[in-house]
Scaffold this motif. Structure first.
Motif, PDB file in Angstrom:
ATOM      1  N   ARG A 186      10.179  44.213  -1.530  1.00 27.20           N
ATOM      2  CA  ARG A 186      10.115  42.859  -2.056  1.00 27.20           C
ATOM      3  C   ARG A 186       9.654  42.895  -3.512  1.00 27.20           C
ATOM      4  NH1 ARG A 186       9.559  38.328   0.927  1.00 27.20           N
ATOM      5  NH2 ARG A 186      10.949  39.430   2.327  1.00 27.20           N
ATOM      6  N   GLY A 187      10.467  42.365  -4.412  1.00 26.53           N
ATOM      7  CA  GLY A 187      10.055  42.300  -5.812  1.00 26.53           C
ATOM      8  C   GLY A 187      10.319  43.597  -6.552  1.00 26.53           C
ATOM      9  N   TRP A 188       9.269  44.184  -7.140  1.00 26.13           N
ATOM     10  CA  TRP A 188       9.438  45.371  -7.964  1.00 26.13           C
ATOM     11  C   TRP A 188       8.431  46.435  -7.548  1.00 26.13           C
ATOM     12  CZ3 TRP A 188       5.208  46.947 -10.771  1.00 26.13           C
ATOM     13  CH2 TRP A 188       4.185  46.007 -10.947  1.00 26.13           C
ATOM     14  N   GLY A 189       8.678  47.651  -7.995  1.00 22.14           N
ATOM     15  CA  GLY A 189       7.772  48.762  -7.766  1.00 22.14           C
ATOM     16  C   GLY A 189       7.666  49.606  -9.027  1.00 22.14           C
ATOM     17  N   HIS A 225      20.001  48.977 -16.076  1.00 25.00           N
ATOM     18  CA  HIS A 225      19.515  47.739 -15.454  1.00 25.00           C
ATOM     19  C   HIS A 225      18.352  47.999 -14.499  1.00 25.00           C
ATOM     20  CE1 HIS A 225      22.762  45.437 -17.200  1.00 25.00           C
ATOM     21  NE2 HIS A 225      23.648  46.294 -16.725  1.00 25.00           N
ATOM     22  N   ALA A 226      18.073  49.271 -14.206  1.00 21.05           N
ATOM     23  CA  ALA A 226      16.950  49.572 -13.322  1.00 21.05           C
ATOM     24  C   ALA A 226      15.622  49.525 -14.066  1.00 21.05           C
ATOM     25  CB  ALA A 226      17.134  50.944 -12.678  1.00 21.05           C
ATOM     26  N   PHE A 227      15.653  49.575 -15.398  1.00 24.40           N
ATOM     27  CA  PHE A 227      14.429  49.547 -16.188  1.00 24.40           C
ATOM     28  C   PHE A 227      14.027  48.093 -16.435  1.00 24.40           C
ATOM     29  CE2 PHE A 227      15.734  53.818 -16.790  1.00 24.40           C
ATOM     30  CZ  PHE A 227      14.638  54.552 -17.232  1.00 24.40           C
ATOM     31  N   MET A 228      12.917  47.674 -15.842  1.00 26.95           N
ATOM     32  CA  MET A 228      12.413  46.326 -16.053  1.00 26.95           C
ATOM     33  C   MET A 228      11.488  46.252 -17.265  1.00 26.95           C
ATOM     34  SD  MET A 228      11.682  45.319 -12.052  1.00 26.95           S
ATOM     35  CE  MET A 228      11.356  43.602 -12.435  1.00 26.95           C
ATOM     36  N   GLU A 229      11.082  47.403 -17.768  1.00 26.76           N
ATOM     37  CA  GLU A 229      10.273  47.478 -18.984  1.00 26.76           C
ATOM     38  C   GLU A 229      10.381  48.893 -19.531  1.00 26.76           C
ATOM     39  OE1 GLU A 229       5.926  48.548 -16.994  1.00 26.76           O
ATOM     40  OE2 GLU A 229       6.325  46.498 -17.678  1.00 26.76           O
ATOM     41  N   ALA A 230       9.856  49.114 -20.724  1.00 27.27           N
ATOM     42  CA  ALA A 230       9.935  50.431 -21.345  1.00 27.27           C
ATOM     43  C   ALA A 230       9.112  51.454 -20.554  1.00 27.27           C
ATOM     44  CB  ALA A 230       9.442  50.361 -22.782  1.00 27.27           C
ATOM     45  N   ALA A 252      10.462  49.150 -11.980  1.00 31.49           N
ATOM     46  CA  ALA A 252      11.858  49.038 -11.565  1.00 31.49           C
ATOM     47  C   ALA A 252      11.940  48.330 -10.216  1.00 31.49           C
ATOM     48  CB  ALA A 252      12.485  50.427 -11.450  1.00 31.49           C
ATOM     49  N   PRO A 253      13.133  47.817  -9.855  1.00 32.84           N
ATOM     50  CA  PRO A 253      13.302  47.251  -8.515  1.00 32.84           C
ATOM     51  C   PRO A 253      13.031  48.324  -7.458  1.00 32.84           C
ATOM     52  CG  PRO A 253      15.131  46.630  -9.933  1.00 32.84           C
ATOM     53  CD  PRO A 253      14.340  47.651 -10.691  1.00 32.84           C
ATOM     54  N   PHE A 254      12.511  47.903  -6.324  1.00 27.41           N
ATOM     55  CA  PHE A 254      12.136  48.858  -5.290  1.00 27.41           C
ATOM     56  C   PHE A 254      13.300  49.719  -4.842  1.00 27.41           C
ATOM     57  CE2 PHE A 254       7.988  46.879  -4.267  1.00 27.41           C
ATOM     58  CZ  PHE A 254       7.270  48.025  -4.048  1.00 27.41           C
ATOM     59  N   ASP A 255      14.485  49.121  -4.714  1.00 24.67           N
ATOM     60  CA  ASP A 255      15.610  49.885  -4.199  1.00 24.67           C
ATOM     61  C   ASP A 255      16.160  50.881  -5.212  1.00 24.67           C
ATOM     62  OD1 ASP A 255      16.512  47.900  -5.855  1.00 24.67           O
ATOM     63  OD2 ASP A 255      18.333  47.502  -4.707  1.00 24.67           O
ATOM     64  N   ARG A 256      15.733  50.812  -6.506  1.00 24.73           N
ATOM     65  CA  ARG A 256      16.188  51.757  -7.517  1.00 24.73           C
ATOM     66  C   ARG A 256      15.102  52.749  -7.897  1.00 24.73           C
ATOM     67  NH1 ARG A 256      20.564  50.513 -10.352  1.00 24.73           N
ATOM     68  NH2 ARG A 256      20.553  52.789 -10.606  1.00 24.73           N
ATOM     69  N   ARG A 257      13.957  52.647  -7.272  1.00 24.76           N
ATOM     70  CA  ARG A 257      12.820  53.469  -7.679  1.00 24.76           C
ATOM     71  C   ARG A 257      13.068  54.956  -7.440  1.00 24.76           C
ATOM     72  NH1 ARG A 257       7.308  52.390  -4.639  1.00 24.76           N
ATOM     73  NH2 ARG A 257       8.706  53.074  -2.976  1.00 24.76           N
TER      74      ARG A 257
END
Length: 295
Positions: A186-189, A225-230, A252-257
């Motif tokens: 759920r959300g990000w990791g 697109h998996a990078f939510m921040e630097a 990153a999103p959990f499913d792309r971690r």
């Protein structure tokens, strides 16, 4: 009605029959009208107030099925209310028609108490399943941790949740037994990459390679697109008598971690070999063979 008929000179028997023929249907009709009104008002209350709370919980759940689940739960509550009203109205109508309810209620009480005592856990499972669904704590396809069990949710109902464990086993968890629940998708990791290297490796060079490797993966269209921040280079996070460990993390999103972690490890190892620095230290595997940090 009875007194009015007697005053008009109608016999006692005839007045009693007329009262039964006329007043009982009117009384039954009045009970039905009140029941319909109560069902309608309760339905409006459930859809407006309770339904609003359910929809807000569904929005917070951040799930593609949340809105449909909110509508389903609201409809289910409204149906339950109508069934309860109809059940009560049915027994009132029986009483108006002169049927003795004492034996019926006594038998229903005994049966209900027996069933309720023997099905306490089932009732608890249903109530817990309803609350879990309302709050949207997990959805089908989510990876959850319940106690010591971790798996992907394959099915959920009001009574039981079915999980598929990483080894392929299927776990059926009664909803009433769920006390501590963790949703790992759920959300990000945070993708965390630890690279152990020999002490002979230059620290500044290692940290530079970690940062450049993460940025190189970020530039790859498959991972952009998996990078939510630097990426963030933490520096050295561990040291032993013969090695040290550098760390870089990415939100990153959990499913792309996990794919992101593997890609960064591969890039770090490749750059360390190309640039002539000592490669990451090989770690003993469980079978006694040597493995690199990226497996």
């Amino acid at each position: 009605m009875y007194d009015l008929l007697r005053w008009a000179g109608v016999s006692d028997t005839t007045a009693g029959h007329v009262q039964q023929v006329l007043l009982r249907p009117v009384s039954v009709a009045l009970v039905v009208i009140v029941a319909l009104l109560a069902a309608w008002l309760g339905n409006r209350f459930i859809r407006h107030w309770i339904g609003g709370a359910v929809r807000r919980a569904a929005i917070r759940a951040d799930s593609p099925r949340a809105e449909r689940r909110a509508v389903t739960l609201t409809t289910m509550l409204a149906n339950i209310w109508r069934v309860v009203v109809a059940f009560i109205a049915f027994f009132i109508v029986l009483g108006v028609m002169g049927i003795n309810l004492t034996p019926i209620l006594a038998g229903a009480t005994i049966v209900g108490a027996t069933i309720g005592f023997g099905a306490q856990s089932v009732v608890k499972d249903f109530l817990s399943g309803f609350l879990l669904a309302v709050e949207g704590q997990y959805d089908i396809g989510d990876t959850v941790r319940v106690g010591n069990t971790t798996g992907v949710v394959e099915d959920l109902s009001l009574r039981v949740t079915r999980l598929r464990a990483p080894d392929g086993g299927v776990w059926y968890v009664p909803n009433g037994d769920i006390r501590l629940l963790g949703n790992t998708v759920r959300g990000w990791g945070r993708a965390t990459v630890d690279i152990p290297v020999p002490l002979t490796t230059d620290v500044d060079h290692l940290l530079d390679v970690l940062g450049r490797s993460a940025e190189a993966v970020r530039a790859d269209p498959a991972f952009t697109h998996a990078f939510m921040e630097a990426p963030v280079v933490w520096g050295l996070v561990d040291a032993t008598v013969d090695s040290m460990t550098g760390r870089v993390t990415v939100r990153a999103p959990f499913d792309r971690r996990e794919p992101l972690e593997r890609a960064i490890r591969h890039e770090v190892f490749r750059r360390l070999e190309i640039e002539g620095a000592p490669p990451p230290r090989r770690r003993p595997a469980s079978d006694g063979t040597a493995t690199t940090p990226d497996g």
